[in-house]
Design an enzyme around this catalytic site. Structure first.
Site, PDB file in Angstrom:
ATOM      1  N   GLY A  64      68.652  61.810  23.995  1.00 33.87           N
ATOM      2  CA  GLY A  64      67.449  62.381  23.405  1.00 33.87           C
ATOM      3  C   GLY A  64      67.802  63.429  22.365  1.00 33.87           C
ATOM      4  N   GLY A 113      69.952  59.475  27.215  1.00 34.84           N
ATOM      5  CA  GLY A 113      68.845  58.581  26.917  1.00 34.84           C
ATOM      6  C   GLY A 113      69.281  57.245  26.377  1.00 34.84           C
ATOM      7  N   GLU A 136      75.014  65.338  31.431  1.00 35.88           N
ATOM      8  CA  GLU A 136      73.983  66.377  31.484  1.00 35.88           C
ATOM      9  C   GLU A 136      74.425  67.684  32.134  1.00 35.88           C
ATOM     10  OE1 GLU A 136      71.902  62.628  30.617  1.00 35.88           O
ATOM     11  OE2 GLU A 136      73.492  63.202  32.007  1.00 35.88           O
ATOM     12  N   ASP A 144      69.092  61.950  34.036  1.00 38.06           N
ATOM     13  CA  ASP A 144      67.715  61.467  34.127  1.00 38.06           C
ATOM     14  C   ASP A 144      67.661  60.042  33.584  1.00 38.06           C
ATOM     15  OD1 ASP A 144      68.113  62.187  31.441  1.00 38.06           O
ATOM     16  OD2 ASP A 144      66.034  62.813  31.150  1.00 38.06           O
TER      17      ASP A 144
END
Length: 354
Positions: A64, A113, A136, A144
């Protein structure tokens, strides 16, 4: 030029992530555009397969747009990021359940992402250039986009190892961990993608799939499984140090550079993901955890240190594993009416309509 390109050719529809200068990092607009295209193609009989690739030479997608996330967390109210995650996670689930073959070409860098829009697909291609990671914890965040679901399914404790360390793996190790299905040499990708326009997926694969170069995780399974099976991050670090091997000791040192809070929440999220079952349930958990991270100090600090200022010296709060209590971790998973700072995600999750 659009940040994501769409075209159809023969029996295939193509999605091309098109932000090469930003390593094709995802924005909410890109996510929504992909969702719309998938909806259109699902009912189009001329489209028999969907193919995802990335523009440029560096990789499919680095994740992202974390600069935008940093600005929203630091200067805004977090609502823009929450909306982005809601739509992104919906897309991850849509890809996993897509009724037509979804072929993701995971060439080069595929992180965060980027894993979410590729590794949930039905046909996942890696090359000798692939570097797949969920990094992350190094920015004070938790895997995620369904990453805790994927890593919880990896053999033994390989997924725990990758989630906590953020280590990037190549083709053979991505295959071993269940993050990919086939290896195609990068020199064959253009021909492979062209073949998908005119051939069934299985036939196109048969023309191009080869054995990958050797990986490194299989030879380390013994100590990875033994050390990362521990119930706490502190015990994982202790076991790594006690093992005595150079690789294990280096892994312990790497863990101690990550956000202590993110490490503990990640371990808890992985263990819970194993019991939650379907991807959709895990994404609901990840959504709650992500929103809690957005309101904590480590995500802002981690992005600042690694991406904005690039001084590589984040100041985590709390600074040590011992300072992060069980209650601190539990707050990331608390229900909407429970204790802690987790914002109520129920309205947004109802829109996801699992």
């Amino acid at each position: 030029m659009s940040d994501v390109l769409f075209r159809t050719g023969g029996r295939a529809a193509h999605i091309v992530l098109n932000r090469p200068r930003a390593l094709n990092s995802l924005t909410r607009g890109m996510v929504l555009a992909i969702e719309e295209a998938l909806t259109e193609w699902e009912s189009d009989p001329a489209v028999e397969v969907v193919v995802l690739t990335g523009a440029g030479e560096r990789g499919l997608c680095a994740g992202g747009d974390i600069r935008a996330i940093h600005e929203d967390a630091r200067d805004g109210d977090g609502s823009a990021t929450a909306a982005f995650w809601r739509d992104e996670y919906r897309l991850n689930a849509r890809i996993a359940r897509y009724p037509k073959p979804y072929v993701a070409v995971m060439d080069g860098i595929v992180m965060g992402g980027g894993v979410g829009v590729s590794a949930h697909g039905g046909v996942r291609i890696v090359t000798e250039r692939s570097r797949v990671a969920m990094p992350e914890t190094g920015i004070g965040f938790v895997p995620d986009v369904g990453g805790t679901h994927l890593l919880a399914l990896a053999p033994g404790e390989l997924g725990t190892h990758l989630a906590l360390t953020g280590a990037a793996v190549g083709a053979a190790d991505a295959l071993l961990c269940g993050l990919a299905d086939h290896h195609v040499p990068s020199a064959s990708l253009t021909s492979f993608v062209e073949d998908l326009d005119r051939l069934p997926v299985r036939e196109a694969l048969g023309r191009h799939v080869q054995d990958p170069p050797p990986g490194g995780l299989a030879a380390r399974r013994d100590w990875i499984d033994a050390c990362f099976a521990a119930d706490t991050v502190e015990e994982i670090v202790h076991r790594l140090r006690a093992h005595g091997g150079t690789a294990a000791e280096e892994t312990a040192a790497i863990l101690l550079t990550k956000s202590p809070t993110a490490l503990k929440v990640t371990l808890a999220a992985l263990r819970r993901a194993r019991r939650l079952g379907p991807l959709e349930r895990v994404l609901e958990q990840e959504y709650r955890v992500s929103l809690a991270c957005l309101r904590g100090p480590d995500l802002i600090e981690g992005i600042r240190a690694q991406v904005i200022d690039k001084d590589r010296t984040p100041h985590w709060s709390p600074a040590t594993l011992e300072e992060v209590t069980d209650a601190d971790v539990e707050r990331f998973f608390a229900p909407a009416d429970g204790p802690g700072p987790v914002p109520n995600p129920s309205g947004a999750l109802e829109e996801i309509a699992w």
